[in-house]
Design a protein around this motif. Structure first.
Motif, PDB file in Angstrom:
ATOM      1  N   ILE A 315       1.559  -3.664   7.200  1.00 54.31           N
ATOM      2  CA  ILE A 315       2.337  -2.821   8.100  1.00 54.31           C
ATOM      3  C   ILE A 315       2.746  -1.555   7.348  1.00 54.31           C
ATOM      4  N   HIS A 316       2.615  -0.399   7.992  1.00 53.98           N
ATOM      5  CA  HIS A 316       2.986   0.862   7.327  1.00 53.98           C
ATOM      6  C   HIS A 316       2.217   1.038   6.011  1.00 53.98           C
ATOM      7  N   GLU A 317       0.926   0.809   6.056  1.00 56.72           N
ATOM      8  CA  GLU A 317       0.100   0.843   4.843  1.00 56.72           C
ATOM      9  C   GLU A 317       0.167   2.180   4.121  1.00 56.72           C
ATOM     10  N   HIS A 318       0.267   3.286   4.865  1.00 51.73           N
ATOM     11  CA  HIS A 318       0.166   4.607   4.255  1.00 51.73           C
ATOM     12  C   HIS A 318       1.513   5.285   4.016  1.00 51.73           C
ATOM     13  N   TRP A 319       2.602   4.616   4.323  1.00 53.78           N
ATOM     14  CA  TRP A 319       3.940   5.186   4.149  1.00 53.78           C
ATOM     15  C   TRP A 319       4.725   4.342   3.151  1.00 53.78           C
ATOM     16  N   ALA A 320       5.460   5.019   2.261  1.00 50.19           N
ATOM     17  CA  ALA A 320       6.254   4.311   1.247  1.00 50.19           C
ATOM     18  C   ALA A 320       5.385   3.276   0.541  1.00 50.19           C
ATOM     19  N   ARG A 321       4.351   3.748  -0.108  1.00 46.17           N
ATOM     20  CA  ARG A 321       3.324   2.860  -0.664  1.00 46.17           C
ATOM     21  C   ARG A 321       3.790   2.095  -1.903  1.00 46.17           C
ATOM     22  N   ASN A 322       4.996   2.380  -2.382  1.00 52.51           N
ATOM     23  CA  ASN A 322       5.531   1.626  -3.510  1.00 52.51           C
ATOM     24  C   ASN A 322       6.085   0.270  -3.095  1.00 52.51           C
ATOM     25  N   ILE A 323       6.016  -0.037  -1.806  1.00 55.24           N
ATOM     26  CA  ILE A 323       6.363  -1.385  -1.355  1.00 55.24           C
ATOM     27  C   ILE A 323       5.367  -1.795  -0.274  1.00 55.24           C
ATOM     28  N   ILE A 324       5.033  -3.068  -0.245  1.00 60.00           N
ATOM     29  CA  ILE A 324       4.072  -3.600   0.720  1.00 60.00           C
ATOM     30  C   ILE A 324       4.804  -4.509   1.697  1.00 60.00           C
ATOM     31  N   CYS A 325       4.534  -4.326   2.978  1.00 57.01           N
ATOM     32  CA  CYS A 325       5.015  -5.230   4.014  1.00 57.01           C
ATOM     33  C   CYS A 325       3.788  -5.722   4.773  1.00 57.01           C
ATOM     34  N   ALA A 326       3.655  -7.015   4.925  1.00 63.51           N
ATOM     35  CA  ALA A 326       2.437  -7.550   5.544  1.00 63.51           C
ATOM     36  C   ALA A 326       2.716  -8.849   6.273  1.00 63.51           C
ATOM     37  N   LEU A 327       1.918  -9.107   7.296  1.00 73.57           N
ATOM     38  CA  LEU A 327       1.908 -10.397   7.971  1.00 73.57           C
ATOM     39  C   LEU A 327       0.662 -11.151   7.528  1.00 73.57           C
ATOM     40  N   ALA A 328       0.838 -12.418   7.212  1.00 72.18           N
ATOM     41  CA  ALA A 328      -0.291 -13.231   6.745  1.00 72.18           C
ATOM     42  C   ALA A 328      -0.033 -14.675   7.165  1.00 72.18           C
ATOM     43  N   ARG A 329      -0.921 -15.563   6.760  1.00 76.25           N
ATOM     44  CA  ARG A 329      -0.720 -16.986   7.035  1.00 76.25           C
ATOM     45  C   ARG A 329      -0.819 -17.788   5.739  1.00 76.25           C
ATOM     46  N   LEU A 330       0.006 -18.810   5.668  1.00 73.12           N
ATOM     47  CA  LEU A 330      -0.046 -19.794   4.597  1.00 73.12           C
ATOM     48  C   LEU A 330      -0.174 -21.159   5.248  1.00 73.12           C
ATOM     49  N   ASP A 331      -1.293 -21.827   5.024  1.00 67.84           N
ATOM     50  CA  ASP A 331      -1.614 -23.087   5.692  1.00 67.84           C
ATOM     51  C   ASP A 331      -1.533 -22.935   7.208  1.00 67.84           C
ATOM     52  N   GLY A 332      -1.996 -21.800   7.706  1.00 66.66           N
ATOM     53  CA  GLY A 332      -2.044 -21.562   9.139  1.00 66.66           C
ATOM     54  C   GLY A 332      -0.755 -21.082   9.761  1.00 66.66           C
TER      55      GLY A 332
END
Length: 530
Positions: A315-332
């Motif tokens: 999320i917001h990959e190209h803005w404030a690139r010194n922090i990463i926000c992401a949605l993912a799955r762990l064991d589904g």
């Protein structure tokens, strides 16, 4: 056929039900076809799809059920009485995305340039109310020229109704705005009130005042894309969360995002079958993260090693690139990941990174998405500019968001976690349910060199060899207060784990926390820093 004759079809001519049905089909066919083939060709020539083509890409095939297809405006004057097209420039209804109900409205730029009038707004109000009542996501496909000038204040009042419903739905159902054309003036505030904003390069723009007004007031000359294009909002202003090169890819990514979100705040995100072993060891992590705290690396490689199949949505990959926000799955199971990115600005927290992460944490908490925080943070970015622009106030937004979150929260210190940034990044002291660390972790008030210069300043100054003394004091501070088990010995870290076992540890911990229940004190709402 005149508009009056067209409206009277149901009352004249044939008297049989089959005849009436045929007339109805003819009227609906005109509504679906739109104003003219020429208008459709003009839309396509701009590299843009029509409203119904966009809805067809968004929803599962054959699932769309339209609402108020035959609605027309009631305005008169300024030539409007002679133009009363069906739909009044917006297509509304519901369908499914991967089998789950989703509500949608799409501006039809071919009709009045997609401009919003009274009837147009009433259709949007209705579909928003239906989405809230049904507890299902709302997607807006925006391609409109703003308020319909010919209808005056009635059009402006229509926007007010949209804004009020955006706010009422906030944190209740996911709201996604897809910008597929121009969006100017007050119309831009509705997307800004939603959870996610998608844009398409070259064809979509957002701004409060356009280039002509900017030039008249300030003398600055700038293009529409230069002022409010996709890359501007995705990389500079932070208004847009995603930017893509074409509509097809953009809308497909909207479908992917919806697959990661619950229908409403009373449900958990949808689980998915997972073929990636829970206990898969990630030996590569031993090489990805350097032990030397001054060496950069790409935190995305860490995330790829941990999550299911290495797949995640940033999320917001190209803005404030010194922090990463992401949605993912762990064991589904869906999780939200917040991670410092040492590859940019050494992973420090600054104003934009704090705002980006705070907004993401609030979204995850609203929609029951557990949060995993990966720390490698040297502190807050120092500087006059940051202080004068309010780093204290903006940093407090992230602190407030974490402290207020009641979803399962796990933090993991990969390498270093210094000062106030360590506290703010979901430390145990502000409510993280579990805190883990790798054997390379350094948790301290500040780096060893800075600490030694403060604590042993006099000894260093008075020594015959100040540099040798400084090196000795740095080593002493590291040995006493920065060794990997110091925080664990004091209960600030629940366990120091083997990096290769990170995936397994996180999945087991999240499984335990799945039934977590936490209540906040009774209150109307909080008063977060702004």
């Amino acid at each position: 056929m005149t508009a009056t004759q067209d409206s009277a079809l149901a009352y004249g001519g044939t008297t049989t039900i089959s005849g009436k049905t045929a007339e109805l089909h003819a009227v609906r066919e005109r509504a679906v076809r739109g104003p003219s083939d020429r208008a459709t060709e003009t839309q396509h020539a701009k590299g843009k799809l029509t409203a119904r083509e966009r809805i067809g890409l968004l929803l599962d095939e054959g699932s769309f059920r339209e609402v108020e297809q035959l609605r027309r405006h009631r305005a008169s004057g300024f030539g409007l009485e002679a133009k009363k097209p069906y739909t009044d420039g917006v297509v509304t209804g519901w369908g499914t995305v991967y089998g789950r109900t989703v509500f949608v409205y799409a501006h039809d730029f071919r009709i009045f340039g997609g401009a919003l009038g009274e009837a147009h707004a009433a259709k949007i109000h209705k579909i928003m109310d239906m989405a809230i009542a049904a507890g299902a996501p709302l997607v807006s496909l925006n391609d409109g020229a703003g308020a319909r000038i010919q209808e005056g204040v009635s059009a402006l009042a229509g926007y007010g109704g949209i804004f009020r419903r955006n706010t009422r739905a906030s944190g209740v159902i996911p709201q996604i705005s897809v910008m597929l054309g121009p969006c100017a003036g007050g119309a831009a505030y509705s997307p800004a009130l939603t959870d996610f904003v998608f844009m398409v390069r070259e064809t979509s723009q957002m701004f409060i005042t356009g280039p002509d007004v900017v030039k008249a007031v300030t003398g600055e000359e700038i293009t529409q894309n230069g002022l409010g294009g996709a890359d501007v909002h995705a990389g500079t202003s932070g208004v847009a969360h995603f930017a893509y090169d074409d509509e097809e890819t953009c809308i497909e990514e909207v479908r992917y995002l919806l697959s990661m979100l619950p229908s409403n705040n009373r449900e958990n995100p949808p689980a998915a079958a997972c073929a990636d072993p829970v206990d898969r060891r990630s030996e590569a992590l031993l090489e990805v993260v350097p032990a030397d705290g001054n060496r950069p690396y790409d935190m995305r490689q860490v995330i790829e090693e941990i999550v299911d199949e290495g797949d995640y949505l940033e999320i917001h990959e190209h803005w404030a690139r010194n922090i990463i926000c992401a949605l993912a799955r762990l064991d589904g199971q869906v999780v939200g990941i917040v991670a410092n990115q040492p590859q940019f600005l050494a992973g420090v927290l600054d104003i934009e990174a704090s705002e980006k992460a705070a907004r993401f944490v609030q979204m995850c908490d609203a929609f029951n998405i557990p949060i995993v925080t990966l720390l490698d943070v040297p502190g807050f970015l120092p500087g006059v500019d940051q202080e004068h622009r309010g780093i204290i106030r903006h940093g407090a937004k992230l602190l407030y968001a974490y402290c207020n979150a009641t979803v399962p929260r796990i933090s993991l210190v990969l390498r270093k976690a210094y000062g106030g940034a360590y506290i703010v990044m979901d430390s145990q002291s502000i409510g993280a349910d579990l805190t883990f660390a790798w054997p390379t972790n350094e948790i301290a008030v500040m780096g060893a060199e800075g600490a030694a210069n403060v604590i042993f300043r006099r000894q260093i100054q008075e020594a015959q060899d100040p540099e040798a003394m400084r090196a000795q004091m740095v080593k002493e501070y590291q040995t006493e207060l920065m060794h990997p088990y110091y925080a664990a010995e004091r209960g600030l870290v629940d366990d120091v784990i083997d990096p290769a076992e990170t995936r397994h540890v996180l999945i087991d911990s999240l499984a335990m926390l799945r039934t977590k229940h936490a209540d906040l004190p009774a209150r109307k709402h909080g008063n977060p820093p702004t």
